[in-house]
Design a protein around this motif. Structure first.
Motif, mmCIF file in Angstrom:
data_model
loop_
_atom_site.group_PDB
_atom_site.id
_atom_site.type_symbol
_atom_site.label_atom_id
_atom_site.label_comp_id
_atom_site.label_asym_id
_atom_site.label_seq_id
_atom_site.Cartn_x
_atom_site.Cartn_y
_atom_site.Cartn_z
ATOM 1 N N UNK A 802 84.810 102.460 5.617
ATOM 2 C CA UNK A 802 83.683 102.639 6.757
ATOM 3 C C UNK A 802 82.277 102.920 6.316
ATOM 4 N N UNK A 803 82.031 102.897 5.142
ATOM 5 C CA UNK A 803 80.598 102.810 4.611
ATOM 6 C C UNK A 803 79.995 101.495 4.403
ATOM 7 N N UNK A 804 81.107 100.418 4.392
ATOM 8 C CA UNK A 804 80.386 98.876 4.197
ATOM 9 C C UNK A 804 80.863 98.286 2.761
ATOM 10 N N UNK A 805 81.233 99.289 2.011
ATOM 11 C CA UNK A 805 81.767 98.942 0.671
ATOM 12 C C UNK A 805 82.556 97.815 0.728
ATOM 13 N N UNK A 806 82.803 97.217 0.023
ATOM 14 C CA UNK A 806 83.778 95.975 -0.301
ATOM 15 C C UNK A 806 84.986 96.784 -1.138
ATOM 16 N N UNK A 807 86.235 96.689 -0.363
ATOM 17 C CA UNK A 807 87.241 97.245 -1.068
ATOM 18 C C UNK A 807 88.296 96.254 -1.341
#
Length: 833
Positions: A802-807
């Motif tokens: 939800x922060x935009x970080x690729x997971x």
């Protein structure tokens, strides 16, 4: 036994993905709280209103329930009571719904008056998803057919002819309503008086109804709900970081004052360039964060793509806490520095003692009454002027400019939500309102016959009366005309408006010709409170708004061809409604296509503590800072409205022969299916309860999801998840040629342990904590450049937090000329190498 095996076979076939003959489920009738029943697409409950349409709460009679429990007795049905405004019990009775051997359901409802009470309306009220076939208005009938979901109907048969009133309550934030025994004229009930309804419910097709006692539903982790780690801050440079998309032209005000030209906004130093604003509301303490938190907030809002901020419910603190002003000054200065334009109100909720307006009386002037007083009470107007002068002439030490001279604060409403019908019970017998009514009637008579005020004014009638709307306009014209002269006398050049909760805001309607711009408010699933205002339990329709035709904005081009700019400073698809995920794509498309000029989500936050990064999210009624579903939904509004994706109207120009070309489709709504789709160059997507949506280069299929249910017969009906999916280009190129895209997949988000009265989830009994996401999957197909090579190696699909970080990387392939992959989370980034 044969029926059982047929139904069991259907359930198994659905569970294993096999095709099956679709047999209609019996129309279900479920009992609820307060003596109500629900059916697909509607419910029936007791409603009561006092003078001025003030709500008389109807609730379960807990004393009777406890007495029966202590005496080990059990009478049929639900004991209920109607409360006086002060909380005392005015009526008591019982609502009993009983299944009959012939498959019908009998309803017996009675109320007996305990103490004298004046009642404007007492009825058995059906809230339904569509306009009844019988139409709107009054009738006296022996039976009535109510619309239900899926094009079905429910017949209501009375034991004797019954007065019926059908109305469109969407204009007041409700739905279509049919009131049985509706008494819209004032009636005085005395002790011993009774109101009785005897009805029989049936399916007009002749099929038996499926009756069940309502069971409370608790939202818990399991096969339907999965935990969601919601974090508020946005990773710089990520697909969720919109700060590089030039939505803010910092600092705000650099192009001079905003002007209203040709029905739209433009800056005085950028003539001919239309300006749009999209932002959020801050309320109460959220307007007064400390400086460090203000820095975090403003940076976060910029990354979300907003270019405006509404300062709201700020005035009571500002008037009484001098030290707090520094915090608001700093927040506004930082917002302006970053390119966020400010809009606000000169009266919202400031507490005004009676004695401060010259009335020798303890306590405070009711908020809704004060708003009308600005137009009809000279001392109240003086008080409003004193506050407005102090606020507008206040010099912000961080900008060096007074607010009246601040081009970064170009939009001001004089009085927020000043419609007379709001809080009418505080106004109906007020002497200043009565005096204004007599003056208004005298002017009306003089205009009618030019003979002067010879006749006595008729009695003041409340909302719905033949002259009430004109009187409302008359009062609001007084408010604005007086306020306009005063504000302009200070040298303030901001564009001014008023009357922003009205329904009559079309071109030239009511007082709108006076305003510099037109402002309105619009909600889907705004909560109502059957027992106590802003206290649980709370109710929302929780019905598909496309099927029910809400909001009214769906049916009217409010701003098309208008001579005034049109804005909505408050809008939301409110929590805990399950359809709030579609709000951003629907309202963003409407706003762009109908030519609106400003949208402000209500709200970002009602409290400073909620803004903090470490404060956990948990959905509430309005605040997107704690609701990941609403926060994600807003991304669509930013792209469709602020960037203007939905305002385009031409075919995508293909630059290469192997690039697919798609017709740009304006917003299309399928009211029967309850679905929508929109195709623009840079944003495509849609919503559906089940099945497939085709939106140009984007198509998606909602995957079936068989789940456990309290009633195993409902298993086959619960095989899909209402889903919104859209994709937006992040590099400005058309979707099919973009090298970087954001795809958003939304189902529902609820708090863990949230408790509802029944499976319709219309009546909320307890808020939950944290975030659980409704488990759902969609198969996505994206027709992108290079699809003919059958090689997905040029594209990578990343799942994001939800922060935009690729997971993680999502498996994908080219199939049938499209990039195909399955989504089950919220955010995805598609990148072409």
């Amino acid at each position: 036994m044969k029926t059982f095996f047929i139904r069991k076979a259907i359930v198994l076939m659905v569970a294993f993905g096999l095709s099956a003959i679709c047999l209609a489920e019996p129309l279900s009738i479920t009992t609820g709280l307060n003596g109500s029943i629900s059916f697909p697409g509607g419910d029936i409950s007791i409603v009561a209103f006092g003078p001025g349409w003030s709500t008389l709460p109807v609730r379960e009679d807990t004393a009777a329930i406890e007495e029966e429990a202590q005496n080990l007795t059990a009478s049929p049905g639900c004991p209920v009571e109607v409360l006086m405004p002060g909380g005392a019990s005015a009526m008591k009775g019982r609502a009993t719904w009983t299944p009959q051997p012939d498959g019908t359901v009998r309803g017996d409802v009675f109320l007996e008056c305990l103490r004298q009470v004046d009642v404007q309306c007492l009825a058995l009220d059906a809230s339904v998803a569509a306009v009844p076939d019988a139409g709107l208005g009054d009738s006296v009938v022996g039976e009535y057919v109510l619309p239900a979901a899926g094009g079905r109907t429910l017949r209501v048969v009375f034991n004797a002819k019954m007065p019926v009133h059908a109305q469109d309550s969407r204009q007041w934030g409700g739905s279509w309503n049919v009131r049985f025994g509706d008494n819209r004229g004032m009636r005085r009930f005395s002790p011993g008086d009774r109101a009785v309804w005897h009805v029989v419910l049936s399916d007009p097709s002749g099929e038996p109804l499926a009756f069940s006692q309502g069971r409370q539903v608790e939202i818990l982790p399991g096969d339907r709900w999965v935990p969601l780690d919601y974090r508020k801050d946005i990773t710089p440079g990520s697909a969720l970081d919109f700060s590089g998309m030039d939505f803010q032209d910092a600092p705000a005000g650099k192009h001079g004052w905003l002007k209203a030209v040709g029905g739209h906004f433009e800056f005085e130093h950028l003539p001919g360039v239309e300006q749009r604003f999209y932002g959020v509301n801050l309320c109460y303490t959220a307007n007064y964060p400390d400086h460090d938190l203000a820095d975090i907030l403003v940076d976060r809002l910029v990354r979300c793509g907003y270019n405006s901020l509404r300062i709201h419910h700020h005035d009571d603190t500002w008037a009484k806490d001098i030290a707090a002003r520094d915090r608001l000054d700093y927040l506004i200065a930082r917002a302006i520095e970053k390119g966020l334009y400010i809009t606000t109100d000169l009266y919202v909720s400031r507490v005004v003692p009676w004695r401060s307006i010259g009335i020798d009386r303890d306590g405070n002037v009711p908020n809704s009454l004060y708003k009308a007083y600005v137009g009809v009470n000279d001392e109240a107007f003086r008080d409003w002027c004193e506050y407005s002068r102090e606020f507008l002439e206040h010099v912000n030490p961080y900008t060096g400019r007074a607010y009246k001279d601040e081009p970064g604060m170009p939009l001001i409403s004089l009085v927020n939500e000043g419609k007379l019908e709001m809080g009418w019970d505080t106004k109906a017998n007020d002497p200043f309102i009565q005096a204004a009514w007599r003056e208004f009637c005298a002017e009306e008579r003089k205009a009618d016959n030019d003979k002067g005020a010879a006749d006595e004014a008729p009695a003041l009638q409340g909302p719905g009366g033949p002259l009430f709307a004109k009187f409302d306009t008359w009062v609001n014209r007084r408010v604005f005309s007086r306020g306009l002269v005063f504000v302009r006398s200070l040298g303030c050049r901001a564009l001014l408006t008023n009357d922003n909760n009205g329904r009559r805001h079309g071109e030239g309607e009511d007082a709108t010709p006076l305003y510099d711009f037109v402002d309105s408010h619009s909600y889907v699933d705004h909560p109502t409170f059957p027992q106590k205002q802003w206290s649980l339990p709370s109710r929302c329709d929780n019905s598909n708004p496309i099927m029910t035709g809400k909001p009214e904005l769906l049916h009217k081009g409010w701003a098309e061809g208008a001579s005034k700019p049109y804005a909505i400073t408050e809008w939301n698809f409110s929590g805990p409604g399950r359809y709030r995920g579609m709000g951003g794509i629907l309202m963003g498309a409407l706003a762009a296509q109908q030519g609106w000029d400003g949208l402000w989500r209500f709200a970002y936050s009602h409290a400073a503590d909620r803004i903090k990064s470490e404060t956990p999210g948990s959905p509430g009624y309005f605040d997107c800072v704690i609701d990941p579903l609403v926060a994600a939904s807003d991304r669509a509004s930013v792209c469709l409205f602020l960037r203007g994706d939905a305002a385009q109207a031409s075919k995508v120009e293909s630059q290469k022969s192997n690039v697919p070309t798609f017709d740009l489709r304006p917003l299309t709504l399928d009211e029967k299916r309850g679905s929508m789709a929109i195709v623009t160059e840079r944003t495509c997507g849609g919503f559906a309860e089940s099945g497939r949506i085709d939106a140009g280069p984007l198509s998606f299929e909602i995957c079936p999801a068989v789940r456990r249910s309290f009633d195993s017969s409902k298993l086959a009906a619960e095989n899909s998840v209402a889903t919104t999916v859209w994709v937006s280009s992040l590099d400005g190129a058309p979707v099919e040629r973009s090298s970087r895209l954001l795809l958003v997949h939304l189902t529902d988000v609820q708090g863990e342990w949230a408790l509802y009265a029944d499976e319709s989830r219309r009546l909320l009994l307890r808020w939950g904590r944290g975030c659980l996401m409704e488990k759902g999957e969609a198969k996505v197909e994206l027709r992108l450049e290079g699809a003919e090579t059958q090689d997905a190696g040029n594209y990578t699909v990343f799942a994001l937090d939800t922060t935009g970080k690729r997971i993680g990387v999502v498996p994908s392939s080219f199939r049938d000329g499209a990039l195909s992959f399955t989504v089950s989370g919220i955010y995805y980034e598609i990148v072409r190498s």
